[in-house]
Design a protein around this motif. Structure first.
Motif, PDB file in Angstrom:
ATOM      1  N   MET A 171     -11.219  19.494 -12.895  1.00  0.00           N
ATOM      2  CA  MET A 171     -11.550  18.634 -11.761  1.00  0.00           C
ATOM      3  C   MET A 171     -10.652  18.956 -10.577  1.00  0.00           C
ATOM      4  SD  MET A 171     -10.029  15.074 -13.322  1.00  0.00           S
ATOM      5  CE  MET A 171      -8.250  14.761 -13.380  1.00  0.00           C
ATOM      6  N   ILE A 172     -11.135  18.552  -9.402  1.00  0.00           N
ATOM      7  CA  ILE A 172     -10.402  18.722  -8.158  1.00  0.00           C
ATOM      8  C   ILE A 172     -10.253  17.346  -7.522  1.00  0.00           C
ATOM      9  CG2 ILE A 172     -12.547  19.241  -6.896  1.00  0.00           C
ATOM     10  CD1 ILE A 172     -10.910  20.985  -5.005  1.00  0.00           C
ATOM     11  N   ASN A 173      -9.113  17.092  -6.884  1.00  0.00           N
ATOM     12  CA  ASN A 173      -8.863  15.765  -6.313  1.00  0.00           C
ATOM     13  C   ASN A 173      -8.991  15.750  -4.799  1.00  0.00           C
ATOM     14  OD1 ASN A 173      -6.308  17.216  -5.885  1.00  0.00           O
ATOM     15  ND2 ASN A 173      -5.514  15.234  -5.239  1.00  0.00           N
ATOM     16  N   PHE A 174      -9.368  14.569  -4.287  1.00  0.00           N
ATOM     17  CA  PHE A 174      -9.348  14.287  -2.856  1.00  0.00           C
ATOM     18  C   PHE A 174      -8.750  12.894  -2.671  1.00  0.00           C
ATOM     19  CE2 PHE A 174     -12.481  17.591  -3.062  1.00  0.00           C
ATOM     20  CZ  PHE A 174     -12.277  18.320  -1.891  1.00  0.00           C
ATOM     21  N   PRO A 175      -7.589  12.785  -2.006  1.00  0.00           N
ATOM     22  CA  PRO A 175      -7.026  11.461  -1.752  1.00  0.00           C
ATOM     23  C   PRO A 175      -8.037  10.585  -1.022  1.00  0.00           C
ATOM     24  CG  PRO A 175      -5.410  13.153  -1.270  1.00  0.00           C
ATOM     25  CD  PRO A 175      -6.725  13.862  -1.497  1.00  0.00           C
ATOM     26  N   CYS A 176      -8.175   9.328  -1.461  1.00  0.00           N
ATOM     27  CA  CYS A 176      -9.202   8.470  -0.875  1.00  0.00           C
ATOM     28  C   CYS A 176      -8.669   7.087  -0.507  1.00  0.00           C
ATOM     29  CB  CYS A 176     -10.389   8.323  -1.824  1.00  0.00           C
ATOM     30  SG  CYS A 176     -10.009   7.492  -3.385  1.00  0.00           S
ATOM     31  N   GLY A 177      -7.345   6.936  -0.505  1.00  0.00           N
ATOM     32  CA  GLY A 177      -6.791   5.653  -0.107  1.00  0.00           C
ATOM     33  C   GLY A 177      -5.341   5.532  -0.497  1.00  0.00           C
ATOM     34  N   ASN A 178      -4.686   4.522   0.058  1.00  0.00           N
ATOM     35  CA  ASN A 178      -3.315   4.216  -0.318  1.00  0.00           C
ATOM     36  C   ASN A 178      -3.096   2.726  -0.100  1.00  0.00           C
ATOM     37  OD1 ASN A 178      -0.330   4.094  -0.467  1.00  0.00           O
ATOM     38  ND2 ASN A 178      -0.479   6.318  -0.412  1.00  0.00           N
ATOM     39  N   ALA A 184     -15.507  12.499   4.346  1.00  0.00           N
ATOM     40  CA  ALA A 184     -15.770  11.143   3.859  1.00  0.00           C
ATOM     41  C   ALA A 184     -14.589  10.600   3.059  1.00  0.00           C
ATOM     42  CB  ALA A 184     -17.033  11.135   3.005  1.00  0.00           C
ATOM     43  N   SER A 185     -13.908  11.455   2.319  1.00  0.00           N
ATOM     44  CA  SER A 185     -12.718  11.040   1.579  1.00  0.00           C
ATOM     45  C   SER A 185     -11.618  10.616   2.539  1.00  0.00           C
ATOM     46  CB  SER A 185     -12.214  12.189   0.694  1.00  0.00           C
ATOM     47  OG  SER A 185     -13.177  12.572  -0.249  1.00  0.00           O
ATOM     48  N   ALA A 186     -11.444  11.375   3.612  1.00  0.00           N
ATOM     49  CA  ALA A 186     -10.425  11.033   4.611  1.00  0.00           C
ATOM     50  C   ALA A 186     -10.745   9.701   5.278  1.00  0.00           C
ATOM     51  CB  ALA A 186     -10.326  12.147   5.651  1.00  0.00           C
ATOM     52  N   GLN A 187     -12.023   9.462   5.546  1.00  0.00           N
ATOM     53  CA  GLN A 187     -12.425   8.185   6.142  1.00  0.00           C
ATOM     54  C   GLN A 187     -12.104   7.026   5.199  1.00  0.00           C
ATOM     55  OE1 GLN A 187     -16.419   8.066   7.743  1.00  0.00           O
ATOM     56  NE2 GLN A 187     -16.512   5.827   7.629  1.00  0.00           N
ATOM     57  N   ALA A 188     -12.400   7.200   3.918  1.00  0.00           N
ATOM     58  CA  ALA A 188     -12.096   6.158   2.931  1.00  0.00           C
ATOM     59  C   ALA A 188     -10.598   5.916   2.839  1.00  0.00           C
ATOM     60  CB  ALA A 188     -12.651   6.561   1.562  1.00  0.00           C
ATOM     61  N   TYR A 189      -9.806   6.973   2.949  1.00  0.00           N
ATOM     62  CA  TYR A 189      -8.345   6.860   2.871  1.00  0.00           C
ATOM     63  C   TYR A 189      -7.818   5.987   4.009  1.00  0.00           C
ATOM     64  CZ  TYR A 189      -3.492   8.304   2.153  1.00  0.00           C
ATOM     65  OH  TYR A 189      -2.136   8.308   1.895  1.00  0.00           O
ATOM     66  N   VAL A 190      -8.188   6.335   5.224  1.00  0.00           N
ATOM     67  CA  VAL A 190      -7.693   5.600   6.390  1.00  0.00           C
ATOM     68  C   VAL A 190      -8.147   4.142   6.350  1.00  0.00           C
ATOM     69  CG1 VAL A 190      -7.827   5.414   8.901  1.00  0.00           C
ATOM     70  CG2 VAL A 190      -7.521   7.663   7.835  1.00  0.00           C
ATOM     71  N   GLU A 191      -9.398   3.928   6.011  1.00  0.00           N
ATOM     72  CA  GLU A 191      -9.948   2.577   6.001  1.00  0.00           C
ATOM     73  C   GLU A 191      -9.295   1.709   4.923  1.00  0.00           C
ATOM     74  OE1 GLU A 191     -14.205   1.041   4.745  1.00  0.00           O
ATOM     75  OE2 GLU A 191     -14.245   1.873   6.790  1.00  0.00           O
ATOM     76  N   THR A 192      -9.064   2.275   3.757  1.00  0.00           N
ATOM     77  CA  THR A 192      -8.461   1.506   2.669  1.00  0.00           C
ATOM     78  C   THR A 192      -7.063   1.032   3.041  1.00  0.00           C
ATOM     79  OG1 THR A 192      -9.735   2.673   0.980  1.00  0.00           O
ATOM     80  CG2 THR A 192      -7.715   1.584   0.264  1.00  0.00           C
ATOM     81  N   GLN A 193      -6.237   1.929   3.548  1.00  0.00           N
ATOM     82  CA  GLN A 193      -4.870   1.520   3.902  1.00  0.00           C
ATOM     83  C   GLN A 193      -4.861   0.550   5.074  1.00  0.00           C
ATOM     84  OE1 GLN A 193      -1.772   4.383   3.559  1.00  0.00           O
ATOM     85  NE2 GLN A 193      -0.548   3.475   5.193  1.00  0.00           N
ATOM     86  N   ALA A 194      -5.727   0.774   6.050  1.00  0.00           N
ATOM     87  CA  ALA A 194      -5.793  -0.141   7.191  1.00  0.00           C
ATOM     88  C   ALA A 194      -6.199  -1.544   6.753  1.00  0.00           C
ATOM     89  CB  ALA A 194      -6.783   0.396   8.228  1.00  0.00           C
TER      90      ALA A 194
END
Length: 360
Positions: free
Chosen positions: A143-150, A266-276
């Motif tokens: 598998m390969i990972n994409f950060p999607c939130g923090n 889309a993963s980057a968008q989910a990342y920014v939105e989740t932390q915000a």
């Protein structure tokens, strides 16, 4: 008229004027299933998967669809790595440290006690060696990972009884995820690894004595204040916690370059939105929790000092027996040293001053 002849003779401008899309832009329809480790009630965590799905559909003009499934719908919350590894689903959303039992190196892709804060984690992943090293490791699991939130820095959790010193931890049944459980175990705690949806019932029945989850917004939704009033901080085991999408390698390789770019965006968008969302919603939820009876308490200093000592000892022991952990952890530690030096003069000093002021 033959399509290929039209494209050859008219050129791209003529083709577009004629309303005929060149074949190179044609994209096949793709349907993926996403299995999350989180319940739908946690709209910050599970919501990141929904954000990703909507973005993929929008950017692909509906050609690329990702159906999103909460924990337990397709597989158990802690079964997602097995599910994506063997191709049962194409993509999963989870917190990597849930799987430290498979290999301790998983925890380094999410959070370790006394590790990085969220900005430092993003810097290590995107500008340091973090992404490269973690992807080398995840490749072992197909598998390969994409950060999607923090989540950002987390709270220390809910306790049925007050903790006045590290001695009060002896025999405590504490729901705590990932590598932190090993550290707390050395302090006399009996760690329990439960999915979010099972924590409230365990606290209510007394099956566990304490539980950490994330922070005020999510904790309020799960109702912990009703059954364990003492709310401790900080969650020193999670100065940040990165969430990841894990994608089956074969499914990823089958995507066109355009679709791969869409997944990454889309993963980057989910990342920014989740932390915000966490940063915006946690302050309001904390006020409401205190009004509902939550008793805020800092962890005792002797407990923090003892935990820090145990953490470093465990990292040294684990590095000696696990080559993947050793390689990734050594790089993280080096990066952390420079980050803490920088933040000491900037973020930390600014934050301390502002927090001492009367604002608003």
């Amino acid at each position: 008229m033959d399509r290929r002849s039209l494209i050859k003779n008219a050129g791209i401008a003529g083709v577009l004027a004629a309303g005929v899309a060149p074949a190179v832009h044609a994209q096949a329809t793709v349907r993926w299933r996403l299995a999350s480790s989180f319940p739908k009630s946690l709209d910050t965590l599970f919501g990141g998967a929904e954000t990703f799905s909507k973005a993929v559909r929008s950017m692909s003009g509906g050609k690329f669809e990702v159906s999103v499934h909460a924990a337990g719908e397709l597989m158990p919350a802690f079964g997602v790595v097995d599910g994506v590894q063997n191709g049962t689903v194409e993509i999963v959303q989870t917190a990597p440290y849930y799987f430290f039992g498979k290999d301790e190196a998983f925890t380094l892709g999410c959070a370790i006690p006394f590790g990085l804060n969220s900005r430092q984690m993003a810097a290590w992943m995107n500008e340091g060696n973090g992404m490269k090293l973690m992807r080398e490791f995840y490749a072992k699991y197909n598998m390969i990972n994409f950060p999607c939130g923090n989540t950002g820095a987390q709270m220390g959790g809910w306790f049925r009884k007050e903790i006045k010193s590290s001695q009060d931890l002896k025999g405590l049944k504490f729901r705590i995820a990932g590598f932190a459980g090993k550290i707390m175990e050395r302090m006399g705690v009996v760690p329990q690894n439960l999915p979010g949806g099972e924590i409230y019932t365990a606290l209510e029945k007394g099956t566990i004595d304490a539980a950490e989850w994330v922070g005020p917004y999510d904790d309020q939704k799960l109702g912990f204040v009703k059954v364990a009033p003492f709310y401790y901080y900080p969650g020193f085991w999670e100065g940040s916690a990165e969430l990841d999408f894990f994608i089956n390698q074969k499914a990823w390789d089958a995507l066109t370059p355009e679709y791969k770019a869409i997944v990454e965006a889309a993963s980057a968008q989910a990342y920014v939105e989740t932390q915000a969302r966490y940063d915006a919603r946690n302050p309001v939820a904390l006020k409401q929790l205190v009004a509902s009876g939550a008793k805020l308490r800092p962890f005792p200093q002797d407990m923090l000092a003892e935990a820090f000592k145990h953490a470093n000892a465990i990292y040294e022991e684990t590095s000696a027996k696990n080559e993947s952990f050793r390689k990734i952890y050594a790089d993280l530690v080096k990066f952390r040293a420079d980050q803490n030096l920088w933040f000491r003069f900037t973020e930390a000093t600014f934050d301390r001053f502002m927090q001492a002021q009367k604002l608003g």
